[in-house]
Motif scaffolding. Structure first.
Motif, PDB file in Angstrom:
ATOM      1  N   PRO A 170       0.820  -1.216   0.000  1.00 57.24           N
ATOM      2  CA  PRO A 170       0.000   0.000   0.000  1.00 57.24           C
ATOM      3  C   PRO A 170       0.853   1.265   0.000  1.00 57.24           C
ATOM      4  CG  PRO A 170      -0.133  -1.127   2.123  1.00 57.24           C
ATOM      5  CD  PRO A 170       0.602  -2.039   1.200  1.00 57.24           C
ATOM      6  N   ARG A 171       0.575   2.143  -0.937  1.00 58.81           N
ATOM      7  CA  ARG A 171       1.223   3.455  -0.994  1.00 58.81           C
ATOM      8  C   ARG A 171       0.357   4.426  -0.187  1.00 58.81           C
ATOM      9  NH1 ARG A 171       0.667   4.202  -7.140  1.00 58.81           N
ATOM     10  NH2 ARG A 171      -1.350   3.357  -6.462  1.00 58.81           N
ATOM     11  N   VAL A 172       0.943   5.030   0.799  1.00 60.69           N
ATOM     12  CA  VAL A 172       0.172   5.845   1.730  1.00 60.69           C
ATOM     13  C   VAL A 172       0.749   7.258   1.768  1.00 60.69           C
ATOM     14  CG1 VAL A 172      -0.689   6.067   4.086  1.00 60.69           C
ATOM     15  CG2 VAL A 172      -0.279   3.787   3.113  1.00 60.69           C
ATOM     16  N   ALA A 173      -0.071   8.233   1.387  1.00 61.72           N
ATOM     17  CA  ALA A 173       0.330   9.641   1.470  1.00 61.72           C
ATOM     18  C   ALA A 173       0.087  10.136   2.890  1.00 61.72           C
ATOM     19  CB  ALA A 173      -0.470  10.477   0.483  1.00 61.72           C
ATOM     20  N   PHE A 230       6.596  12.791   9.995  1.00 61.44           N
ATOM     21  CA  PHE A 230       7.698  11.831  10.123  1.00 61.44           C
ATOM     22  C   PHE A 230       7.248  10.618  10.936  1.00 61.44           C
ATOM     23  CE2 PHE A 230       9.737  15.801   9.112  1.00 61.44           C
ATOM     24  CZ  PHE A 230      10.737  15.436   8.237  1.00 61.44           C
ATOM     25  N   LEU A 231       6.528  10.866  12.028  1.00 62.66           N
ATOM     26  CA  LEU A 231       5.999   9.784  12.850  1.00 62.66           C
ATOM     27  C   LEU A 231       5.130   8.846  12.024  1.00 62.66           C
ATOM     28  CD1 LEU A 231       4.965   8.470  15.593  1.00 62.66           C
ATOM     29  CD2 LEU A 231       3.197  10.231  15.553  1.00 62.66           C
ATOM     30  N   LEU A 232       4.183   9.402  11.303  1.00 55.94           N
ATOM     31  CA  LEU A 232       3.209   8.581  10.599  1.00 55.94           C
ATOM     32  C   LEU A 232       3.807   7.907   9.358  1.00 55.94           C
ATOM     33  CD1 LEU A 232       0.158  10.961  10.997  1.00 55.94           C
ATOM     34  CD2 LEU A 232       0.566   8.805  12.212  1.00 55.94           C
ATOM     35  N   ALA A 233       4.730   8.591   8.685  1.00 56.92           N
ATOM     36  CA  ALA A 233       5.387   7.956   7.534  1.00 56.92           C
ATOM     37  C   ALA A 233       6.212   6.758   7.984  1.00 56.92           C
ATOM     38  CB  ALA A 233       6.267   8.971   6.804  1.00 56.92           C
ATOM     39  N   ALA A 234       6.915   6.903   9.109  1.00 56.77           N
ATOM     40  CA  ALA A 234       7.691   5.773   9.630  1.00 56.77           C
ATOM     41  C   ALA A 234       6.766   4.645  10.076  1.00 56.77           C
ATOM     42  CB  ALA A 234       8.574   6.233  10.785  1.00 56.77           C
ATOM     43  N   LEU A 292      -3.245  19.487  -2.366  1.00 58.11           N
ATOM     44  CA  LEU A 292      -2.365  18.422  -1.891  1.00 58.11           C
ATOM     45  C   LEU A 292      -3.100  17.078  -1.859  1.00 58.11           C
ATOM     46  CD1 LEU A 292       0.573  18.343  -1.107  1.00 58.11           C
ATOM     47  CD2 LEU A 292      -0.081  18.609   1.293  1.00 58.11           C
ATOM     48  N   LEU A 293      -4.371  17.102  -1.506  1.00 57.80           N
ATOM     49  CA  LEU A 293      -5.149  15.868  -1.501  1.00 57.80           C
ATOM     50  C   LEU A 293      -5.375  15.337  -2.914  1.00 57.80           C
ATOM     51  CD1 LEU A 293      -7.798  16.623   1.272  1.00 57.80           C
ATOM     52  CD2 LEU A 293      -5.956  14.938   1.365  1.00 57.80           C
ATOM     53  N   GLU A 294      -5.533  16.228  -3.875  1.00 57.30           N
ATOM     54  CA  GLU A 294      -5.670  15.782  -5.264  1.00 57.30           C
ATOM     55  C   GLU A 294      -4.409  15.059  -5.721  1.00 57.30           C
ATOM     56  OE1 GLU A 294      -6.654  19.376  -7.272  1.00 57.30           O
ATOM     57  OE2 GLU A 294      -8.815  19.232  -6.852  1.00 57.30           O
ATOM     58  N   ARG A 295      -3.265  15.615  -5.353  1.00 56.64           N
ATOM     59  CA  ARG A 295      -2.000  14.950  -5.691  1.00 56.64           C
ATOM     60  C   ARG A 295      -1.889  13.609  -4.967  1.00 56.64           C
ATOM     61  NH1 ARG A 295       4.085  16.618  -3.603  1.00 56.64           N
ATOM     62  NH2 ARG A 295       5.033  14.623  -4.216  1.00 56.64           N
ATOM     63  N   ALA A 296      -2.236  13.604  -3.679  1.00 58.70           N
ATOM     64  CA  ALA A 296      -2.137  12.379  -2.898  1.00 58.70           C
ATOM     65  C   ALA A 296      -3.014  11.282  -3.477  1.00 58.70           C
ATOM     66  CB  ALA A 296      -2.521  12.655  -1.444  1.00 58.70           C
ATOM     67  N   ALA A 297      -4.218  11.626  -3.887  1.00 56.84           N
ATOM     68  CA  ALA A 297      -5.139  10.628  -4.436  1.00 56.84           C
ATOM     69  C   ALA A 297      -4.620  10.043  -5.742  1.00 56.84           C
ATOM     70  CB  ALA A 297      -6.518  11.243  -4.632  1.00 56.84           C
ATOM     71  N   ARG A 298      -3.892  10.849  -6.520  1.00 61.65           N
ATOM     72  CA  ARG A 298      -3.321  10.354  -7.772  1.00 61.65           C
ATOM     73  C   ARG A 298      -2.188   9.365  -7.512  1.00 61.65           C
ATOM     74  NH1 ARG A 298      -3.577  15.872  -9.230  1.00 61.65           N
ATOM     75  NH2 ARG A 298      -1.323  16.063  -8.901  1.00 61.65           N
ATOM     76  N   GLU A 299      -1.452   9.561  -6.441  1.00 63.56           N
ATOM     77  CA  GLU A 299      -0.204   8.827  -6.237  1.00 63.56           C
ATOM     78  C   GLU A 299      -0.282   7.741  -5.169  1.00 63.56           C
ATOM     79  OE1 GLU A 299       3.013  11.558  -5.589  1.00 63.56           O
ATOM     80  OE2 GLU A 299       2.408  12.874  -7.241  1.00 63.56           O
ATOM     81  N   ALA A 300      -1.365   7.677  -4.414  1.00 61.77           N
ATOM     82  CA  ALA A 300      -1.394   6.769  -3.269  1.00 61.77           C
ATOM     83  C   ALA A 300      -2.656   5.927  -3.238  1.00 61.77           C
ATOM     84  CB  ALA A 300      -1.256   7.565  -1.968  1.00 61.77           C
ATOM     85  N   ASP A 301      -2.599   4.848  -2.461  1.00 66.99           N
ATOM     86  CA  ASP A 301      -3.750   3.975  -2.248  1.00 66.99           C
ATOM     87  C   ASP A 301      -4.555   4.390  -1.027  1.00 66.99           C
ATOM     88  OD1 ASP A 301      -2.991   2.048  -4.342  1.00 66.99           O
ATOM     89  OD2 ASP A 301      -1.298   1.616  -3.011  1.00 66.99           O
ATOM     90  N   ALA A 302      -3.971   5.200  -0.154  1.00 69.35           N
ATOM     91  CA  ALA A 302      -4.656   5.688   1.047  1.00 69.35           C
ATOM     92  C   ALA A 302      -3.981   6.987   1.471  1.00 69.35           C
ATOM     93  CB  ALA A 302      -4.602   4.661   2.173  1.00 69.35           C
TER      94      ALA A 302
END
Length: 416
Positions: free
Chosen positions: A182-185, A211-215, A240-250
């Motif tokens: 899963p790719r997560v933004a 940083f906490l949540l990405a790790a 930013l959410l539009e970009r995230a939705a294009r690049e991530a699964d969640a």
């Protein structure tokens, strides 16, 4: 959750989340890219394992009857008819009254039915003197004794470790079918946030949540796309959410989910159907979950660091495991004895960061990681904590010696 003041239980909110995520597609990956991935299709053996009778020792392949009775006082001498290193074809039949020098892993020649370890011989190359009788079949690893051809080596749902990958390779598989990672933004919201290392003015703090949540995403088996922080601006957040939705699964957001005047996360997402409300837990009371316009799941977590960490553990981590096709989404829990007492919030389940020490028998002793207990702003407690103590909402106070439920963040807890 919108439009009601009723606090929901942790289980109700988690059930909604798990119902709102689906396993990701299956993909084929080479073994050297499979570590940590979740197997989607069973792995079967292409051949028997081992594929041929082979030697478990360095020594001599013999016919057991030819060295029957061999001992220190009755040495049996045999001519050495072949030298068989690992990888040798060993097609030639071992004739009666002879021996073949053989290395570990080499095929046992036809006609041989025992291996004499080199320690039980003089190590000769033209002839060998055997001073201990082997039993029939001694040190011979028979074909298929590990697995028969076509047998299941690894079932679906297994997280591929180094040992599992080795098993797949031994089974003759160069690739495995796994669930997509899963790719997560990850986005932190708040005009007060600045990147770590940059100067701060009064009213500003470093962004630690992204940083906490990405790790945490990476620890849960996901691939994090850390997009950093965004100011309390609806247009900036939307972009930013539009970009995230294009690049991530969640998408995982932190901050802006409570009842403040500048909670732009709710302002933007509530009209899209993302549900916001309160959960009977402390920390982590305000929560949100829903989907972006294209169906990408969005987790809206509170902004205080301990709240964000606990919310990830309780809600996001199980969802990421569901996306990966794991059969068990929850981390194992155990119990521990409280070394000190502490107060609990009335009517809410408490998740308090604790240090955990286990004795040689595995029994755990726990105490709050900091004097501040489960305060949602106490980011230092996260670094000191080994896990969480979980206290039911009906418990008003934990006393010294009480047994509490424990969630251990560590894979191998140290002993005292």
């Amino acid at each position: 959750m919108v439009g009601t003041s009723r606090m929901r239980s942790v289980e109700e909110h988690l059930d909604d989340i798990l119902a709102g995520v689906r396993e990701l597609p299956v993909e084929s990956v080479p073994l050297d890219a499979a570590l940590g991935r979740v197997l989607a299709r069973e792995v079967t053996a292409t051949t028997a394992i081992p594929p041929f009778d082979n030697s478990a020792m360095d020594g001599y392949a013999v016919r057991a009857e030819d060295v029957r009775g061999a001992s220190d006082t009755a040495i049996v001498s045999l001519p050495v008819s072949a030298d068989l290193p690992a990888g040798a074809a060993a097609d030639a039949r071992l004739e009666p009254g002879t021996a073949a020098r053989i290395m570990t892993g080499a095929p046992v020649p036809p006609g041989a039915d025992a291996i004499v370890p080199v320690e039980h011989t003089d190590g000769g190359t033209a002839s060998v003197r055997v001073h201990r009788e082997p039993t029939l079949g001694a040190h011979v690893r028979r074909a298929g004794t590990d697995l028969e051809a076509g047998a299941t080596v690894l079932p679906p749902g297994v997280t591929l470790t180094s040992r599992a990958i080795a098993a797949a390779a031994s089974a003759g598989r160069a690739t495995v079918e796994v669930h997509a990672r899963p790719r997560v933004a990850v986005i932190s919201t708040g005009s007060e946030l600045v990147p770590p290392g940059e100067p701060t003015r009064r009213g500003q703090i470093p962004d630690s949540n992204s940083f906490l949540l990405a790790a945490a995403v990476a620890e849960a088996g996901g691939a994090a796309l850390r997009l950093g922080s965004v100011a309390d601006d609806v247009d900036a957040l939307r972009a930013l959410l539009e970009r995230a939705a294009r690049e991530a699964d969640a998408i995982v957001l932190s901050g802006g989910v409570s009842v403040g005047a500048y909670d732009v996360v709710k302002e933007l997402l509530a009209p899209l159907g993302v549900r916001f409300g309160t959960v009977r837990m402390q920390p982590g009371k305000p929560q949100g979950f829903g989907h972006w316009l294209d169906g990408t799941p969005i987790f809206a977590l509170p902004g205080n660091p301990v709240s964000a960490a606990v919310s990830f553990e309780v809600f996001v981590r199980p969802a990421l495991r569901r996306l990966q096709g794991l059969p068990e989404v929850h981390r194992p829990r155990s119990t521990g004895t409280a070394e000190v007492g502490w107060r609990t919030p009335p009517g809410r389940r408490q998740y308090i960061p604790v240090t955990i020490v286990r004795d040689a028998a595995g029994a755990a002793r726990v105490r709050p990681a900091t004097a501040g207990g489960s305060g949602s702003h106490l980011v230092a407690s996260l670094a000191l904590a080994d896990g969480l103590a979980i206290v039911d909402a009906e418990v008003e106070e934990v006393c010294h010696g009480d047994v509490v439920e424990v969630l251990d963040w560590r894979d191998q807890p140290p002993t005292a």
